[in-house]
Design a protein around this motif. Structure first.
Motif, PDB file in Angstrom:
ATOM      1  N   SER A  24       2.246   4.974  12.932  1.00  0.00           N
ATOM      2  CA  SER A  24       3.010   5.999  13.640  1.00  0.00           C
ATOM      3  C   SER A  24       4.181   5.430  14.112  1.00  0.00           C
ATOM      4  CB  SER A  24       2.254   6.615  15.100  1.00  0.00           C
ATOM      5  OG  SER A  24       1.781   5.338  15.711  1.00  0.00           O
ATOM      6  N   THR A  25       4.294   4.113  13.975  1.00  0.00           N
ATOM      7  CA  THR A  25       5.600   3.367  14.436  1.00  0.00           C
ATOM      8  C   THR A  25       6.174   2.943  12.998  1.00  0.00           C
ATOM      9  OG1 THR A  25       4.187   1.598  14.722  1.00  0.00           O
ATOM     10  CG2 THR A  25       4.695   2.880  16.566  1.00  0.00           C
ATOM     11  N   GLU A  26       5.397   2.371  12.033  1.00  0.00           N
ATOM     12  CA  GLU A  26       6.010   1.599  11.068  1.00  0.00           C
ATOM     13  C   GLU A  26       6.435   2.523   9.883  1.00  0.00           C
ATOM     14  OE1 GLU A  26       4.069  -1.932  10.038  1.00  0.00           O
ATOM     15  OE2 GLU A  26       4.233  -2.883  12.117  1.00  0.00           O
ATOM     16  N   GLY A  27       5.315   3.511   9.674  1.00  0.00           N
ATOM     17  CA  GLY A  27       5.455   4.508   8.662  1.00  0.00           C
ATOM     18  C   GLY A  27       4.625   3.868   7.504  1.00  0.00           C
ATOM     19  N   VAL A  28       4.425   4.915   6.573  1.00  0.00           N
ATOM     20  CA  VAL A  28       3.613   4.178   5.244  1.00  0.00           C
ATOM     21  C   VAL A  28       4.669   4.755   4.143  1.00  0.00           C
ATOM     22  CG1 VAL A  28       1.388   4.298   5.896  1.00  0.00           C
ATOM     23  CG2 VAL A  28       2.346   6.221   4.750  1.00  0.00           C
ATOM     24  N   ALA A  29       4.403   3.959   2.913  1.00  0.00           N
ATOM     25  CA  ALA A  29       5.206   4.250   1.792  1.00  0.00           C
ATOM     26  C   ALA A  29       4.695   5.388   1.201  1.00  0.00           C
ATOM     27  CB  ALA A  29       5.337   2.901   0.784  1.00  0.00           C
ATOM     28  N   THR A  74       9.929   4.903   4.251  1.00  0.00           N
ATOM     29  CA  THR A  74       8.568   5.348   4.520  1.00  0.00           C
ATOM     30  C   THR A  74       8.462   6.615   5.259  1.00  0.00           C
ATOM     31  OG1 THR A  74       9.030   4.109   6.536  1.00  0.00           O
ATOM     32  CG2 THR A  74       7.980   2.883   4.502  1.00  0.00           C
ATOM     33  N   ARG A  75       7.319   6.847   5.540  1.00  0.00           N
ATOM     34  CA  ARG A  75       7.256   8.235   6.408  1.00  0.00           C
ATOM     35  C   ARG A  75       6.130   7.921   7.470  1.00  0.00           C
ATOM     36  NH1 ARG A  75       4.448  13.831   4.322  1.00  0.00           N
ATOM     37  NH2 ARG A  75       3.854  14.607   6.424  1.00  0.00           N
ATOM     38  N   LEU A  76       6.684   8.134   8.806  1.00  0.00           N
ATOM     39  CA  LEU A  76       5.846   8.075   9.911  1.00  0.00           C
ATOM     40  C   LEU A  76       4.820   9.159  10.001  1.00  0.00           C
ATOM     41  CD1 LEU A  76       8.779   7.355  12.700  1.00  0.00           C
ATOM     42  CD2 LEU A  76       7.522   5.808  11.494  1.00  0.00           C
ATOM     43  N   LEU A  77       3.892   8.738  10.532  1.00  0.00           N
ATOM     44  CA  LEU A  77       2.604   9.517  10.567  1.00  0.00           C
ATOM     45  C   LEU A  77       2.230  10.038  12.056  1.00  0.00           C
ATOM     46  CD1 LEU A  77       0.135   7.982   8.076  1.00  0.00           C
ATOM     47  CD2 LEU A  77       1.690   9.907   7.411  1.00  0.00           C
ATOM     48  N   GLN A 117      -7.138  -4.226   5.726  1.00  0.00           N
ATOM     49  CA  GLN A 117      -5.897  -4.140   5.567  1.00  0.00           C
ATOM     50  C   GLN A 117      -5.364  -2.784   5.786  1.00  0.00           C
ATOM     51  OE1 GLN A 117      -5.386  -6.260   1.845  1.00  0.00           O
ATOM     52  NE2 GLN A 117      -3.333  -7.048   2.628  1.00  0.00           N
ATOM     53  N   GLN A 118      -6.077  -1.787   4.961  1.00  0.00           N
ATOM     54  CA  GLN A 118      -5.541  -0.298   5.054  1.00  0.00           C
ATOM     55  C   GLN A 118      -5.745   0.086   6.474  1.00  0.00           C
ATOM     56  OE1 GLN A 118      -7.520   2.033   2.234  1.00  0.00           O
ATOM     57  NE2 GLN A 118      -7.043   0.783   0.485  1.00  0.00           N
ATOM     58  N   HIS A 119      -6.752  -0.484   7.307  1.00  0.00           N
ATOM     59  CA  HIS A 119      -7.127   0.167   8.543  1.00  0.00           C
ATOM     60  C   HIS A 119      -6.017  -0.042   9.214  1.00  0.00           C
ATOM     61  CE1 HIS A 119      -9.013   0.803  12.295  1.00  0.00           C
ATOM     62  NE2 HIS A 119     -10.091   1.513  11.784  1.00  0.00           N
ATOM     63  N   GLU A 120      -5.741  -1.620   9.165  1.00  0.00           N
ATOM     64  CA  GLU A 120      -4.314  -1.740  10.171  1.00  0.00           C
ATOM     65  C   GLU A 120      -3.221  -1.160   9.827  1.00  0.00           C
ATOM     66  OE1 GLU A 120      -4.264  -6.018   9.668  1.00  0.00           O
ATOM     67  OE2 GLU A 120      -6.274  -6.398  10.419  1.00  0.00           O
ATOM     68  N   LYS A 121      -2.910  -1.063   8.297  1.00  0.00           N
ATOM     69  CA  LYS A 121      -1.673  -0.318   8.072  1.00  0.00           C
ATOM     70  C   LYS A 121      -1.547   0.966   8.480  1.00  0.00           C
ATOM     71  CE  LYS A 121       1.476   0.054   4.636  1.00  0.00           C
ATOM     72  NZ  LYS A 121       2.868  -0.868   4.530  1.00  0.00           N
ATOM     73  N   LEU A 147       0.717  -1.272   0.050  1.00  0.00           N
ATOM     74  CA  LEU A 147       0.038   0.131   0.144  1.00  0.00           C
ATOM     75  C   LEU A 147       0.987   1.251   0.097  1.00  0.00           C
ATOM     76  CD1 LEU A 147      -2.588  -1.093   2.706  1.00  0.00           C
ATOM     77  CD2 LEU A 147      -2.830  -1.040   0.310  1.00  0.00           C
ATOM     78  N   ALA A 148       0.899   2.013  -0.916  1.00  0.00           N
ATOM     79  CA  ALA A 148       1.313   3.240  -1.249  1.00  0.00           C
ATOM     80  C   ALA A 148       0.582   4.516  -1.061  1.00  0.00           C
ATOM     81  CB  ALA A 148       2.397   3.502  -2.169  1.00  0.00           C
ATOM     82  N   VAL A 149       0.992   5.792  -0.464  1.00  0.00           N
ATOM     83  CA  VAL A 149       0.233   6.803  -0.331  1.00  0.00           C
ATOM     84  C   VAL A 149       0.496   7.585  -1.509  1.00  0.00           C
ATOM     85  CG1 VAL A 149      -0.219   8.861   0.956  1.00  0.00           C
ATOM     86  CG2 VAL A 149       0.060   6.876   1.947  1.00  0.00           C
ATOM     87  N   ASN A 150      -0.590   8.033  -2.411  1.00  0.00           N
ATOM     88  CA  ASN A 150      -0.399   9.073  -3.283  1.00  0.00           C
ATOM     89  C   ASN A 150      -0.371  10.675  -2.795  1.00  0.00           C
ATOM     90  OD1 ASN A 150      -0.683  10.838  -5.376  1.00  0.00           O
ATOM     91  ND2 ASN A 150      -2.186   9.743  -6.421  1.00  0.00           N
TER      92      ASN A 150
END
Length: 2007
Positions: free
Chosen positions: A71-76, A83-86, A62-66, A5-8
């Motif tokens: 805040s700890t694992e970050g998202v691509a 990745t970037r931590l939110l 899935q998205q919900h969990e991701k 899952l990657a954020v646009n």
């Protein structure tokens, strides 16, 4: 999901949709050809988005969990690594948004991240609120794109005129969408989306922010629904919906309800219209070909069962929620059936088509016309869409045309009902309730439909069928007015309807009929027809059943009735003081009559508003006299409503100036507003009473508003200055007072039943003030009290209303206070973003308030100036100061802030923002106010943020963003676009004027600079970075950036040229101002890469707006110049290099990569790689910029005038000129117009009136001429500006940028190209002469650099042989070793001789083109020519003493070197221009500007020096120019004398004198020249000059070197030397070159010496030893040695008598004595101490001074020795009576210990002759000097050959003598160049010293030999007898023939002892070592330089003499 899952980052629910909308807009609205390809790609890519319209990505576990773990694992993030931590907060918000809109969690995160990114665009909102906006904005973009795509389909109603391919593409795409069930989706979405529900959801989650945010969200949601509905409407218009879709649409409409006011909302209106277009069959009446095509496309006829199904559905008796809506649809269906029934083969459909009447009846039964009027036509969106109006028009006309029986039925029914009502009234019963009013409703519908005409369609013309063909071609019927052609059937039917309805009109329908006519009369042509109808109806010859009275609907009837009412009511008029005035008299006007009158008055107003002919015809009609009757009625007691209508009708009449003038007088006469108080009258009358007593009580003010309207119209049409003369003080004042005091000042305190009326009153009264002030120009006479006679006493007349308004607005008057308070209230109301009653009127009122302030600001300066000059006792303050005052409500000085807050509403109220910006721009010119404003603006954080946002919003407002097609948009849209544009321009002007003020100023605040700290410490950031808000700077950069990525360049340059120009100017000002320059340039360079991206699009091309385009380029180039200079200084090489490549490269750069051209790009680069060498050259950018400046200029045709006098008009135009903001002188067209019109108005008599139209026409011709002239001046100014900037850029590139960034060869090529191009442009015949000066300046710089570049290239030394430096002239400094001789390229520089010749020719052409004028231009060109000729000058070569080793033969046969060749060719070119060129240069040399003269002389000097044929010299002497120059020396004498005062005036004269003398010296160096100069008597002129006698006293400290720092103005002594030395040099040159005339020359020079003998002797006494005085001495001794010889006296052309001869002999003798005296000072051992003393004062940078002194001393010795030699040789060749100059003593003269320096007496007394010892000493001294010089010379030559290898310290030391300061700052390469220059100078200095030493040695030896020979062989000592006798005899015999000094007196005492002593001393002195030295010197030097073996011979002879023992 397999993929991670990657954020646009652009938010998939917003970014892509925004792009779709942008691309769709570009392709379809802006018609950008390159967008079509992009559109195709985007549609293919996003087709699913269109198919699943508005569908959101679903939630996902899935998205919900991701996201939960983000805040700890970050998202691509797409396109980024890692990745970037939110933050937790963002994750919480994401889940809220996900729930709120029911979207996937990832999409929610994307929206929030995008919101964060976009936050700077929405100041004051959090990222969550921005995300809400983005979500709905994405939806809006998709809906709008869909609508636009559907609008562009191919279809039957309209076309967007796009290319067929594009239309096919969109049609195909939308068809596919329709197949996927688009209609159903749209209808579902329209039903589902509901603003209130959405708001409730948002409210729950705190998703709504400020009022503005709420409004924006609700607008977006509404726009989504609207666009969806309109896409269905557009579809139905172009290609009707199929059966199922139509049924869906009907199903939707069944459930629709109306709004609160009874109208349909916009969405349902669109859907209703869509359905009506589905049933549209109007095309059936059109021509056959198109008709057949359309029939095949119409589902109505093509789909089976369509008609049957729809028919059944509509016949269904089930009522809809809105019966009226059902009726409308049924009526449309009935008409569609009736339309189809006219087709040839519809028998199959007979059962349906025959039911049309029944369906229509159903529709009429459900009040279809009433519904159409109230719910459709009166809906506010109805008028905004042209096709709604057209469709409704078709519906009604179809009904009238297709169903005439139905119409007849309606008419009959109405007649019947009218009879019943009439009977029941007769019987006294109640009228029946159940009457139908269908005809009435139909008429009212027609009236309402055509009442507004926003698109100027004049559809109502179809109802008028002209009975006679119209005479005027302008007024055409709808059948295009083709004469005698039958109008179409429909038109005949409709016009018959209008006429017949008016016949036998039942009273019930009277008012509806009038209202219908009012609607049908709307438009210029309709009004004319309606007027004719009413005229015809009333004429008695029409056989009317209604008797003689004529039809009740006619002018005759109407005005007759008015007259009757007037007479009737006048009788009832109560006496003035009766109290019952307020109660209506018993016999008044009934309500029904009143309604009828009002209806007819409104009809009249409509007709006369549109038709001027009708206006004049009615007004001038003798029986009707409408104006008189109306004014009469106004005096009667009738209800205010009726009075208001009467006043409105008057206002319509007042539109014609002719009527308005008389109307004023009638108004005054009837005292509608009481302006004259009669003493007997207790009670006031007129409108004031009505306002205060009747209207205020009723709380309704129709009369007051109508009165204001009337005044407003009249003020505009004509303005009477002497209103009311004879009864009261004349003037408008009473009206103004009433409007100001009773209406305006009290409008807030009155009560209003209708809240909106409050603002209506304010609007109309402020409009009058605005017009009065707008048309007021302060005149001198306004400020003088004018007295008028009134009933026998003098009273002061009223001032003009404008004066009074100005006075009130320039004081703290109640009026100003109320205006400011109104502004405050206005902005508060707007800040609520909520609709309220009267909003439109409040906005208008505020606009007028702002406009009043604006006008006051514009006129206050003139007003206050005139007031100051006058004697009036009035006090006024400038408005800008009043605006700084304290606001009584808030107790703060916030008036200006309130004004500025309107900018925040620029999107919703562009007019207010415009006025506000204009005021701020005006105020900002004052520095003191600026500082205060900055304080006010920044005082409150939230206000400050809003103000900044307001300014930024206005700058950002991109009208094209909403794709308003400017050419197709309605008038109002165009106006708004123009206003927004102007607002932006005012804001930019505000920034520009503020930047010129000292900080802190508004501009710095608005552009985001520091205000609390120093400005230069600002760190500019992108918006949002480090909390930096979005500022005006970002907005400006944004405007300029748009489009820079593509090929076309910045969009603004093409679309808003003026705006772009100001943007570039702001940026230039920021870069140019020292405070802001650093931060701005850093930001532009790092964050924006601004300059590179802009410069790559130069040159801009925009022929329409040439002036703006040139200015844009100018500011951009100036900014680029600063950038290049700064980056060069800061050594930021990469930046400099990048810009230089961009500007100078002639290889094509990598083309722009457009998004869609990816594949193309790759192939391009590959092919580029393969064929690199064959790449075609492109034009250098710097040259193409020059190409874009068009040097030719069209000049407007001169005026051809019939009435005005041309000279006078020119004078008037000149008087109207003023400087505009840019400093250009242009003519003020408005002022000129006023002057000319006043002139015409002043003409009296009938003839003048007859010619008035012709005069006015001529005035317009003059004005057009002046506009053309202004444009010409501005255009030339712009071209000049652009050229100046271009030149600046070129100069910076050549001078400031590091030399090594451009290779030497390229550098020359670039300069060559520039020179050739710039010449080609300026030499064109069309080129404007005004541009010549700039071009000349550029040519000068370029030639200077060309010369430098070529000469630098020549100087690259190459070792070409062991141990010797040989200067090779090579093509390129990069050859590792010198090329072999045969391969050496022919020609000079890299660019070759031919290029140089071309440049020379062009330079000469340019000089000739300037003709007689333009001397300053030529000055530059002479400079250029000098630089050019310098190229062919040999560089300073070091004299290595080797060159002379060649034999004479070798030298003669050597090939011609490049310098001589180039020189010869140059000369040939110059001579080919002949006398024309000579004439120009010589004329400039003789008179004109000083610098011009100096350069012309320098040029002549240069040319004469290389002119082997001596053509120029001949021309100079033959044409008398040489004589003129020589004679001018006498004038110079006077000016030069004034220069010797301690504080001289200007030194100009000195410089021109130096140039002149330098030129004459140059001429004198030629033998022929010297001859010419002697002929012209130059020496005689010099002898006459007195300035040479004015030698200033020496400064006693001068001899200590220059202790005090040198200043620019030289000391008097130095100035004197500057005057004297050239004269001495000239004499020396003449003496040297005049061979044949030598004696004549010497004689003249002697005369010069004698005439200035005091000066000469003072110099020869030589009291101080400085470089200057030694130079004087050196020159003088040189002249004396050649001129003051004994044989000269016979040559003097004076008549010699005994006495004068004696005197002359005395002079010569004195010269000789002094010269010999010099020897002991400079030749003896004395010299050393002096020289050492000098040495102590020599610092590093004076090394060259030391060299000069040394050289001068040697020169003096050499000259004296030469003189001795000449004297000896001249005296006699025989030894016996040889002339002896030295005593035979070898011991050196007198004591050596005295303090030499201070001794003021000469060392050697005149009477004492020096001994031979000095000669011997000098000989020894010179011999030893020779060797030291020789060594020094060799060392320097060796250093020169290896400059690069020298140690740095030594290089630095060498440089310091050339360049005392700043050596450390230059590059090593430049240091080497300087060191080399210093070494060459040293070598040449030593070479000169060597040759002088050698000469001195030879001469000394010769003199020593002659003296020894005389003394040892021929001299008879005194002790012997015969010697005395011999001596005496000799003396006597010589005395008469040889006029010379008696040297023998000193020698007479030679004794034998002396001779013996001499011999022994000489043997000692002339020892072996000396002899050896002398022979060595000969071996080393004289062999090649002098007479070989001369020294050897003399040494031998002297040795011989010394050996002879005297017998």
């Amino acid at each position: 999901m397999a993929a991670p899952l990657a954020v646009n980052s652009a938010a998939s629910l917003w970014g892509p949709y925004k792009d779709i909308w942008h691309t769709v807009g570009n392709a379809l609205w802006r018609r950008q050809p390159e967008a079509v390809h992009l559109l195709d790609m985007i549609l293919k890519k996003h087709k699913p988005d269109f198919i699943s319209l508005f569908k959101n990505p679903p939630k996902n576990v899935q998205q919900h969990e991701k996201i939960q773990k983000a805040s700890t694992e970050g998202v691509a993030i797409q396109g980024q690594q890692g990745t970037r931590l939110l933050p937790e907060q963002l994750i919480k918000e994401a889940f809220i948004i996900s729930d709120l809109f029911d979207i996937g969690e990832l999409s929610a995160v994307e929206l929030l991240l995008a919101g964060e990114h976009q936050q700077p665009h929405f100041p004051g909102l959090t990222r969550g609120l921005v995300a809400v906006l983005l979500y709905w904005d994405g939806k809006r973009c998709i809906a709008n794109s869909l609508k636009t795509l559907i609008q562009s389909r191919r279809g039957k109603t309209w076309t967007l005129e796009l290319s067929p391919e594009l239309v096919s593409m969109t049609t195909r795409f939308t068809d596919e969408l329709m197949e996927q069930g688009l209609t159903y989706k749209v209808l579902t979405l329209v039903s589902q989306i509901d603003v209130n529900n959405e708001f409730e959801k948002l409210q729950r989650e705190r998703g709504l922010g400020s009022e503005k945010h709420r409004k924006e969200v609700s607008d977006l949601i509404k726009e989504c629904r609207q666009s969806l509905a309109e896409s269905l409407f557009a579809w139905a218009c172009q290609s009707p919906l199929g059966k199922d879709d139509t049924l869906l649409l009907i199903g939707h409409l069944e459930r629709v309800t109306v709004e609160a006011d009874g109208s349909l909302d916009a969405v349902n209106l669109a859907l209703l219209m869509a359905l009506l277009y589905c049933f549209d069959t109007s095309f059936i009446e059109q021509g056959t070909e198109e008709r057949d095509d359309m029939i095949h496309q119409l589902p109505l006829l093509t789909e089976r069962q369509y008609i049957a199904t729809i028919h059944t559905r509509l016949q269904d008796s089930q009522p809809w929620k809105l019966p009226g809506l059902q009726a409308t649809v049924r009526l449309a269906w009935a008409l569609a059936l009736r339309g189809i029934s006219q087709l040839p083969d519809v028998t199959a459909l007979a059962e349906f088509t025959e039911a049309d009447e029944a369906i229509a009846e159903l529709a009429i039964a459900d009040n279809v016309f009433l519904f159409l009027t109230e719910s459709v036509v009166l809906s506010e969106n109805f008028c905004q869409e042209e096709f709604y109006i057209r469709r409704t028009h078709t519906l009604i006309t179809d009904f009238l045309a297709f169903m005439p029986m139905k119409v007849k039925q309606l008419k009959n029914r109405a007649d019947e009902d009218a009879r019943m009502i009439h009977m029941s009234i007769q019987m006294g019963n109640e009228p029946p309730i159940s009457l139908r009013r269908d005809l009435e409703h139909l008429m009212l519908l027609i009236g309402e439909l055509y009442k507004k005409n926003p698109f100027h369609l004049e559809l109502a013309l179809e109802y008028w069928c002209p009975s006679e063909p119209l005479q005027t071609p302008t007024i055409m019927g709808s059948y295009l007015g083709v004469a005698h052609q039958r109008p179409p059937q429909r038109q005949v039917v409709l016009s018959k309807f209008v006429r017949q309805m008016g016949d036998l009109l039942p009273p019930t329908i009277y008012i509806p009929y009038l209202k219908m006519l009012q609607g049908l009369a709307n438009g210029p042509q309709c009004a004319h027809y309606c007027f004719s109808l009413l005229k015809v109806n009333g004429s008695s010859h029409v056989e009317n059943i209604q008797g003689a009275g004529g039809s009740p609907v006619s002018w005759e009837h109407f005005f007759h009735s008015l007259l009757l009412y007037h007479e009737h009511l006048r009788k009832d008029l109560p006496s003035a003081d009766s109290v019952q005035y307020r109660h209506l008299p018993s016999r008044g006007i009934t309500q029904k009559e009143q309604d009828g009158l009002i209806a007819f008055l409104q009809l009249t107003s409509t007709i006369i508003t549109w038709s001027e002919n009708a206006r004049l015809a009615l007004c001038e009609h003798p029986q009707w006299t409408p104006v008189v009757v109306i004014l009469g009625l106004l005096q009667c007691s009738i209800p205010p409503v009726l009075k208001a209508e009467l006043l409105k009708t008057l206002a319509a009449f007042g539109k014609s100036p002719e009527i308005a003038a008389s109307l004023w007088q009638s108004l005054e006469y009837t005292q509608i507003l009481q302006t004259v108080r009669v003493p007997s009258q207790r009670q006031a009358i007129g409108i004031e009473v009505e306002l205060n007593e009747i209207e205020s009580r009723c709380e309704e003010y129709p009369l007051t508003r109508a009165f204001c309207q009337l005044i407003s119209t009249l003020v505009e049409s004509s303005f009477p200055s002497n209103l009311g003369a004879g009864l009261r003080p004349p003037g408008f004042d009473p009206y103004l007072q009433f409007l100001r005091d009773s209406v305006f000042l009290r409008f807030r305190t009155r009560a209003y039943r209708r809240a909106a009326e409050k603002w209506e009153v304010a609007e109309v009264v402020l409009e009058v003030f605005y017009k009065l002030l707008r048309d007021y120009e302060p005149q001198l006479e306004d400020f003088v009290d004018q007295f008028v006679e009134l009933q026998g006493e003098e009273i002061i007349a009223y001032k003009p209303p404008g004066f009074s308004l100005m006075y009130h607005l320039l004081n703290e008057s109640p009026m100003l206070e109320l205006a400011l308070s109104l502004l405050e209230e206005g902005v508060k109301q707007l800040d609520t973003y909520a609709p309220f009653p009267g909003k439109k009127h409040l906005e208008k009122a505020v606009q007028h308030c702002l406009a009043l302030l604006n006008l006051t600001l514009q006129k206050e300066n003139l007003f206050m100036d005139l007031l100051r000059e006058s004697q009036l006792a009035l006090i006024v303050s400038p408005l800008e100061q009043l605006l700084q005052g304290i606001n009584p409500r808030t107790k703060k000085a916030d008036n200006v802030v309130n004004i500025a807050r309107y900018l925040y509403h620029g999107n919703t109220n562009p007019e207010l923002a415009f006025e506000s910006a204009k005021i701020l721009c005006c105020i900002s010119c004052n520095s003191n106010i600026q500082i205060k404003l900055v304080g006010d603006f920044t005082h409150d954080q939230s206000v400050s943020q809003k103000l900044m946002a307001g300014f930024v919003d206005c700058l950002d407002s991109e009208d094209t963003e909403e794709f308003v097609r400017v050419e197709e948009g309605s008038e109002s849209e165009k106006r708004v676009a123009a206003i927004r544009h102007e607002t932006r321009i005012h804001i930019l002007n505000l920034l520009i004027t503020s930047l010129e003020r000292n900080p802190p100023n508004l501009a710095l605040y608005l552009l985001g600079f520091e205000l609390k700290k120093p400005v230069s410490t600002t760190n500019l950031q992108d918006p949002g970075v480090l909390g930096c808000p979005r500022t005006c700077l970002h907005a400006i950069l944004n405007i300029l950036e748009k489009g820079t990525e593509g090929r076309t360049g910045p969009v603004a340059v093409q679309e808003y040229p003026q705006l772009a120009e100001l943007c570039y100017q702001v940026i230039y000002q920021l870069c140019a101002c020292s405070d802001t320059s650093g931060p701005t340039m850093r930001y532009l360079r790092t964050s924006q890469d601004f300059l590179f991206s802009q410069l790559q699009h130069l040159p801009f091309s925009n022929k329409e707006y040439e002036i703006s385009m040139l200015n844009q380029m100018s500011w951009l180039m100036k900014t680029a110049s600063i950038e290049l200079r700064v980056t060069s200084l800061n050594r930021q090489r990469s930046h400099t290099q990048r810009l230089l490549h961009l500007l100078l490269d002639d290889m094509p750069v990598k083309p722009y990569s457009d998004g869609e051209g990816g594949i193309e790009d790759e192939t391009r680069s590959v092919s580029g790689f393969l064929h690199f060498d064959t790449a075609t050259k492109v034009r250098r950018k710097i040259l193409s910029i020059l190409d874009s400046i068009d040097f030719s200029q069209e000049i407007p045709e001169p005026l051809q005038l019939d009435f005005f006098d041309r000279a006078q008009i020119e004078q008037v135009i000149a008087n109207c000129e003023h400087k505009n903001l840019r400093g250009q002188t242009i003519c003020n067209v408005k002022l000129l117009h006023r002057v000319l019109v006043a002139e015409v108005n002043a003409l009296q008599g009938m003839a003048a009136i007859g010619q008035r139209p012709l005069l006015m026409e001529e005035i317009s011709t003059i004005l057009q001429y002046v506009v053309g002239r202004n444009k010409l001046l501005q255009c030339l100014h712009a071209k000049r500006h652009a050229l100046e900037s271009w030149r600046q850029l070129v100069e910076i590139i050549l001078t400031a940028c590091p030399q090594e960034l451009i290779q030497a060869e390229d550098r020359q090529l670039i300069i060559r190209d520039l020179l050739q191009d710039v010449h080609d442009k300026v030499l064109d015949d069309e080129a404007a002469q005004e541009l010549m000066p700039v071009v000349a300046g550029a040519v000068f710089t370029l030639t200077a650099h060309l010369s430098q570049a070529v000469r630098t290239e020549q100087k690259q030394p190459l070792a070409s042989g062991p141990g010797e430096a040989h200067y090779a002239f090579m093509l390129d400094s990069s050859f590792p070793s010198p090329p072999a001789a045969e391969s050496r390229p022919v020609g000079f520089a890299s660019i070759g001789d031919s290029s140089l010749h071309i440049i020379l020719k062009k330079l000469l052409d340019f000089i000739l083109k300037t003709g007689g004028g333009f001397q300053r231009v030529r000055t530059h060109l002479y400079g250029s020519l000098l630089y050019y000729l310098q190229i062919a000058q040999r560089p300073d070569e070091p004299d290595t003493l080797d060159a002379a080793k060649k034999t004479m033969w070798e030298r003669l046969t050597a090939p011609e070197d490049v310098f001589s060749k180039l020189q010869r060719e140059n000369m040939a070119i110059i001579e080919s221009y002949g006398a024309a060129l000579m004439e120009v240069v010589c004329r400039d040399a003789c008179d004109g500007h000083e610098i011009g003269r100096m350069l012309a002389l320098a040029l002549l000097d240069r040319i004469v020096s290389v002119d082997k044929q001596q053509q120029w010299l001949l021309y100079l002497s033959n044409s008398g120019y040489l004589k003129v120059l020589v004679d001018s020396l006498v004038e110079d004498d006077r000016t030069l004398q004034s220069l010797l005062t301690p504080q001289p005036p200007l030194l100009k004269a000195l410089y021109t004198y130096e140039s002149k003398m330098a030129f004459l010296t140059r001429v004198a160096k030629l033998q022929q020249g010297a001859l010419e100069l002697l002929r012209s008597g130059v020496v005689v002129r010099l002898a006459q000059c007195q300035v040479y006698d004015m030698r200033p006293e020496m400064d006693p400290h001068g001899m200590f070197g220059m202790r005090e720092p040198p200043v620019f103005i030289p000391t008097p002594v130095d100035r004197y030397r500057q005057i004297l030395l050239p004269a001495l040099q000239l004499c020396q040159a003449i003496l040297t070159s005049s061979m044949a005339q030598h004696l004549q020359a010497a004689g003249q020079v002697l005369q010069f010496l004698i005439s200035h003998s005091d000066t000469i002797q003072a110099i020869l006494r030589c009291q101080d030893v400085s470089a200057g005085s030694l130079q004087e001495l050196a020159l003088l001794t040189g002249i004396i040695s050649k001129a003051a010889l004994p044989g000269m006296l016979s040559e003097l052309d004076v008549d010699v008598n005994e006495g004068s001869l004696m005197e002359l002999q005395g002079h010569i003798g004195r010269f000789q004595r002094q010269c010999l005296g010099l020897l002991s000072r400079f030749g003896g051992s004395d010299r050393l101490r002096q020289f050492k003393f000098q040495d102590d004062n020599v610092e590093g940078d004076r090394a060259s001074k030391k060299d000069e002194i040394e050289l001068a001393m040697q020169q003096i010795c050499a000259n004296v020795m030469e003189y001795c030699q000449s004297l000896m040789l001249q005296s006699s060749p025989a030894f016996q009576n040889a002339m002896c100059l030295f005593t035979p003593s070898l011991s050196e003269t007198v004591n050596r210990d005295g303090p030499r320096q201070d001794a003021q007496v000469p060392m050697v007394p005149y009477w004492r002759l020096p001994g031979l010892g000095i000669i011997v000493y000098l000989l020894k001294q010179s011999a030893s000097d020779f060797f030291s010089y020789y060594d020094s010379h060799r060392r320097s030559v060796n250093k020169l050959q290896n400059v690069e290898q020298l140690p740095p310290d030594e290089i630095k030391e060498l440089c310091q003598s050339v360049m005392p300061a700043g050596v450390d700052k230059i590059s090593t390469a430049q240091k080497c160049v300087l060191a080399r220059r210093r070494l060459v100078k040293l070598i040449n200095n030593r070479a000169k010293l060597l040759s002088l030493c050698s000469f001195i040695i030879e001469t000394c030896l010769f003199i020593l030999w002659r003296h020894l020979e005389y003394y040892l062989l021929h001299c008879t000592p005194t002790d012997s007898q015969d010697s005395l006798f011999a001596c005496r005899m000799l003396f006597k015999s010589r005395r008469l023939q040889e006029p010379n000094l008696d040297f023998r007196s000193g020698l007479a005492l030679v004794s034998q002892h002396d001779i013996d002593q001499l011999q022994s001393d000489a043997i000692n002195a002339f020892g072996e070592s000396l002899q050896k030295k002398l022979l060595d010197i000969e071996g080393l030097y004289s062999k090649v330089r002098s007479r070989y073996s001369f020294i050897q011979a003399l040494v031998r002879r002297i040795r011989g003499l010394l050996r002879i023992s005297r017998s």
